[in-house]
Design an enzyme around this catalytic site. Structure first.
Site, PDB file in Angstrom:
ATOM      1  N   LYS A  88       6.200   2.248  -6.223  1.00 52.59           N
ATOM      2  CA  LYS A  88       5.775   1.208  -5.273  1.00 52.59           C
ATOM      3  C   LYS A  88       5.232  -0.019  -6.009  1.00 52.59           C
ATOM      4  O   LYS A  88       5.554  -1.149  -5.665  1.00 52.59           O
ATOM      5  CB  LYS A  88       4.688   1.738  -4.320  1.00 52.59           C
ATOM      6  CG  LYS A  88       5.103   2.934  -3.484  1.00 52.59           C
ATOM      7  CD  LYS A  88       4.045   3.291  -2.464  1.00 52.59           C
ATOM      8  CE  LYS A  88       2.708   3.695  -3.061  1.00 52.59           C
ATOM      9  NZ  LYS A  88       2.741   4.969  -3.825  1.00 52.59           N
TER      10      LYS A  88
ATOM     11  N   ARG B 244      -2.125   4.697   4.248  1.00 52.97           N
ATOM     12  CA  ARG B 244      -1.974   6.040   3.687  1.00 52.97           C
ATOM     13  C   ARG B 244      -2.364   7.126   4.677  1.00 52.97           C
ATOM     14  O   ARG B 244      -2.254   8.311   4.349  1.00 52.97           O
ATOM     15  CB  ARG B 244      -2.871   6.173   2.469  1.00 52.97           C
ATOM     16  CG  ARG B 244      -2.167   5.993   1.117  1.00 52.97           C
ATOM     17  CD  ARG B 244      -3.219   6.186   0.066  1.00 52.97           C
ATOM     18  NE  ARG B 244      -2.793   6.533  -1.241  1.00 52.97           N
ATOM     19  CZ  ARG B 244      -2.587   5.652  -2.223  1.00 52.97           C
ATOM     20  NH1 ARG B 244      -2.660   4.374  -1.994  1.00 52.97           N
ATOM     21  NH2 ARG B 244      -2.304   6.084  -3.433  1.00 52.97           N
TER      22      ARG B 244
ATOM     23  N   ARG C 102       2.330   7.781 -17.560  1.00 55.25           N
ATOM     24  CA  ARG C 102       2.069   6.380 -17.201  1.00 55.25           C
ATOM     25  C   ARG C 102       0.853   5.829 -17.954  1.00 55.25           C
ATOM     26  O   ARG C 102      -0.151   6.510 -18.118  1.00 55.25           O
ATOM     27  CB  ARG C 102       1.825   6.285 -15.698  1.00 55.25           C
ATOM     28  CG  ARG C 102       1.479   4.885 -15.241  1.00 55.25           C
ATOM     29  CD  ARG C 102       1.707   4.710 -13.777  1.00 55.25           C
ATOM     30  NE  ARG C 102       0.682   5.350 -12.963  1.00 55.25           N
ATOM     31  CZ  ARG C 102       0.634   5.244 -11.634  1.00 55.25           C
ATOM     32  NH1 ARG C 102       1.564   4.562 -10.991  1.00 55.25           N
ATOM     33  NH2 ARG C 102      -0.301   5.848 -10.954  1.00 55.25           N
TER      34      ARG C 102
ATOM     35  N   ARG D 113      -4.945   6.009 -16.360  1.00 53.99           N
ATOM     36  CA  ARG D 113      -5.847   6.009 -15.214  1.00 53.99           C
ATOM     37  C   ARG D 113      -6.474   7.390 -15.081  1.00 53.99           C
ATOM     38  O   ARG D 113      -5.785   8.390 -15.257  1.00 53.99           O
ATOM     39  CB  ARG D 113      -5.058   5.672 -13.934  1.00 53.99           C
ATOM     40  CG  ARG D 113      -4.742   4.199 -13.813  1.00 53.99           C
ATOM     41  CD  ARG D 113      -3.752   3.897 -12.718  1.00 53.99           C
ATOM     42  NE  ARG D 113      -3.925   4.675 -11.498  1.00 53.99           N
ATOM     43  CZ  ARG D 113      -3.227   4.470 -10.376  1.00 53.99           C
ATOM     44  NH1 ARG D 113      -2.322   3.509 -10.336  1.00 53.99           N
ATOM     45  NH2 ARG D 113      -3.414   5.216  -9.321  1.00 53.99           N
TER      46      ARG D 113
ATOM     47  N   ARG E   7      -3.753  14.253  -5.583  1.00 58.67           N
ATOM     48  CA  ARG E   7      -3.140  13.094  -4.926  1.00 58.67           C
ATOM     49  C   ARG E   7      -1.861  13.495  -4.191  1.00 58.67           C
ATOM     50  O   ARG E   7      -1.569  12.981  -3.109  1.00 58.67           O
ATOM     51  CB  ARG E   7      -2.840  12.002  -5.960  1.00 58.67           C
ATOM     52  CG  ARG E   7      -4.112  11.329  -6.447  1.00 58.67           C
ATOM     53  CD  ARG E   7      -3.883  10.606  -7.745  1.00 58.67           C
ATOM     54  NE  ARG E   7      -3.069   9.419  -7.594  1.00 58.67           N
ATOM     55  CZ  ARG E   7      -2.382   8.870  -8.600  1.00 58.67           C
ATOM     56  NH1 ARG E   7      -2.382   9.414  -9.795  1.00 58.67           N
ATOM     57  NH2 ARG E   7      -1.689   7.780  -8.388  1.00 58.67           N
TER      58      ARG E   7
HETATM   59  P1  AMP Z   1      -2.873   3.829  -6.003  1.00 60.45           P
HETATM   60  O1  AMP Z   1      -3.059   2.832  -7.088  1.00 60.45           O
HETATM   61  O2  AMP Z   1      -2.202   3.258  -4.789  1.00 60.45           O
HETATM   62  O3  AMP Z   1      -2.236   5.118  -6.461  1.00 60.45           O
HETATM   63  O4  AMP Z   1      -4.356   4.215  -5.506  1.00 60.45           O
HETATM   64  C1  AMP Z   1      -5.286   4.807  -6.380  1.00 60.45           C
HETATM   65  C2  AMP Z   1      -6.421   5.446  -5.596  1.00 60.45           C
HETATM   66  O5  AMP Z   1      -7.109   4.438  -4.830  1.00 60.45           O
HETATM   67  C3  AMP Z   1      -6.007   6.492  -4.575  1.00 60.45           C
HETATM   68  O6  AMP Z   1      -5.812   7.770  -5.157  1.00 60.45           O
HETATM   69  C4  AMP Z   1      -7.193   6.457  -3.629  1.00 60.45           C
HETATM   70  O7  AMP Z   1      -8.320   7.104  -4.188  1.00 60.45           O
HETATM   71  C5  AMP Z   1      -7.498   4.978  -3.573  1.00 60.45           C
HETATM   72  N1  AMP Z   1      -6.708   4.288  -2.529  1.00 60.45           N
HETATM   73  C6  AMP Z   1      -5.779   3.293  -2.718  1.00 60.45           C
HETATM   74  N2  AMP Z   1      -5.237   2.902  -1.555  1.00 60.45           N
HETATM   75  C7  AMP Z   1      -5.819   3.668  -0.597  1.00 60.45           C
HETATM   76  C8  AMP Z   1      -5.677   3.771   0.810  1.00 60.45           C
HETATM   77  N3  AMP Z   1      -4.800   3.001   1.493  1.00 60.45           N
HETATM   78  N4  AMP Z   1      -6.451   4.673   1.467  1.00 60.45           N
HETATM   79  C9  AMP Z   1      -7.334   5.447   0.821  1.00 60.45           C
HETATM   80  N5  AMP Z   1      -7.511   5.432  -0.514  1.00 60.45           N
HETATM   81  C10 AMP Z   1      -6.772   4.545  -1.216  1.00 60.45           C
END
Ligand code: AMP
Length: 216
Positions: free
Chosen positions: A13, A88, A127, A160, A171
Site C-alpha cells: 500500500k 482499518r 523491510r 520498524r 498485525r
Molecule cells: P502501517 O504503517 O499502516 O502498517 O501502520 C502501523 C501501525 O500504526 C499499525 O500497526 C497500528 O498500530 C497503527 N495504525 C495505522 N493506521 C491505523 C488505523 N487506521 N487504525 C488503527 N491503527 C492504525
C-alpha cells in the site's frame, strides 16, 4: 479521485500509494506515517500510541478518525487523495463516510491489493524504513546503495518495531479480524476494485492504473 488502498500489512500500500501520488498529484495520507511521526516527535499523542504500535495492535478508532478528519480538511485534498492504512475497522469506514459526506464528497474506489499471508511475512521481515523520509527498502529485493543508509535523503534505515516476528503475527491477526470485513463492506457499496499484489512493483502499479482508468 478519492481512493482507499486496502490490503494486509506488507501488501504494498505504501509503495503503490507513493507511486500514485507521484503520477497523479493526489496527496497520500498514511495514518501509520502520521502516527510514527508523532512517536518520533514525542508528542502526547506519540507517547500514547507508541506501545500500542510496537505490539502490532490497532490504535483506537477515535484517535485515528480525528487525525484523518483534520488531514482531509486540508486544501491539498480538494482534488483527490489516497488513503493508505485507513480505514482499518468498520467503525473507521463508517466514520470516513460521515467525514466525506459532511464536505459533500464520497469515495471514488477502494483498491484492494491481494497478497497471501506467506508472502506478506517474507516482505515485512526484510523491510527497512528510512527513519527520516519513510522511504521503503528490502534487504533482498530493494537494498540501498550503502547498507543502512537511505539513497534519497541519507537518513538511517531502521527495522520498524512492528516488523519483528511477534508483531507481524499480531498485525496479521488484527487484519483478519478487524480489517478483512471491509472487503465485504465496500463490495456491497460497489466500490471494491481488487488487484493481484503478488507481482513486481511495476506490474501491480499497472494493474492499479487500469482500475483507475476504468473509473474515469
Ligand atoms: P502501517 O504503517 O499502516 O502498517 O501502520 C502501523 C501501525 O500504526 C499499525 O500497526 C497500528 O498500530 C497503527 N495504525 C495505522 N493506521 C491505523 C488505523 N487506521 N487504525 C488503527 N491503527 C492504525
Amino acid at each position: 479521485m478519492n481512493l482507499v488502498l486496502l490490503g494486509p500489512p506488507g501488501s504494498g500500500k505504501g509503495t503503490q500509494g507513493e507511486l500514485l501520488a507521484q503520477r497523479h498529484g493526489w496527496p497520500k495520507l498514511s495514518t501509520g506515517d502520521i502516527l510514527r511521526e508523532a512517536v518520533a516527535a514525542g508528542t502526547e499523542l506519540g507517547k500514547k500510541v507508541e506501545p500500542i504500535m510496537a505490539a502490532g495492535d490497532l490504535v483506537p478508532d477515535e484517535i485515528v478518525l480525528g487525525i484523518v478528519r483534520e488531514r482531509l480538511a486540508g486544501e491539498d485534498c480538494r482534488e483527490g487523495f489516497i488513503l493508505d492504512g485507513f480505514p482499518r475497522t468498520i467503525p473507521q469506514a463508517e466514520g470516513l463516510e460521515e467525514i466525506l459526506r459532511e464536505s459533500g464528497r464520497a469515495l471514488s474506489a477502494v483498491i484492494e491489493i491481494r497478497v497471501s499471508e506467506e508472502e506478506v511475512v517474507r516482505r515485512l521481515s526484510g523491510r527497512r524504513t528510512c527513519s527520516q523520509c519513510n522511504a521503503i527498502y528490502h534487504v533482498e529485493w530493494k537494498p540501498p546503495r550503502e547498507e543502512g543508509v537511505c539513497d534519497i535523503c541519507g537518513g538511517k534505515l531502521v527495522q520498524r518495531p512492528d516488523d519483528r516476528p511477534e508483531a507481524i503475527r499480531e498485525r496479521l491477526r488484527e487484519y483478519r479480524e478487524q480489517t478483512a470485513p471491509l472487503v465485504a463492506f465496500y463490495e456491497k457499496r460497489g466500490l471494491l476494485r481488487p488487484v493481484d499484489g503478488a507481482g513486481k512493483v511495476e506490474e501491480v502499479a499497472a494493474a492499479i492504473e487500469q482500475q483507475i482508468a476504468a473509473l474515469r
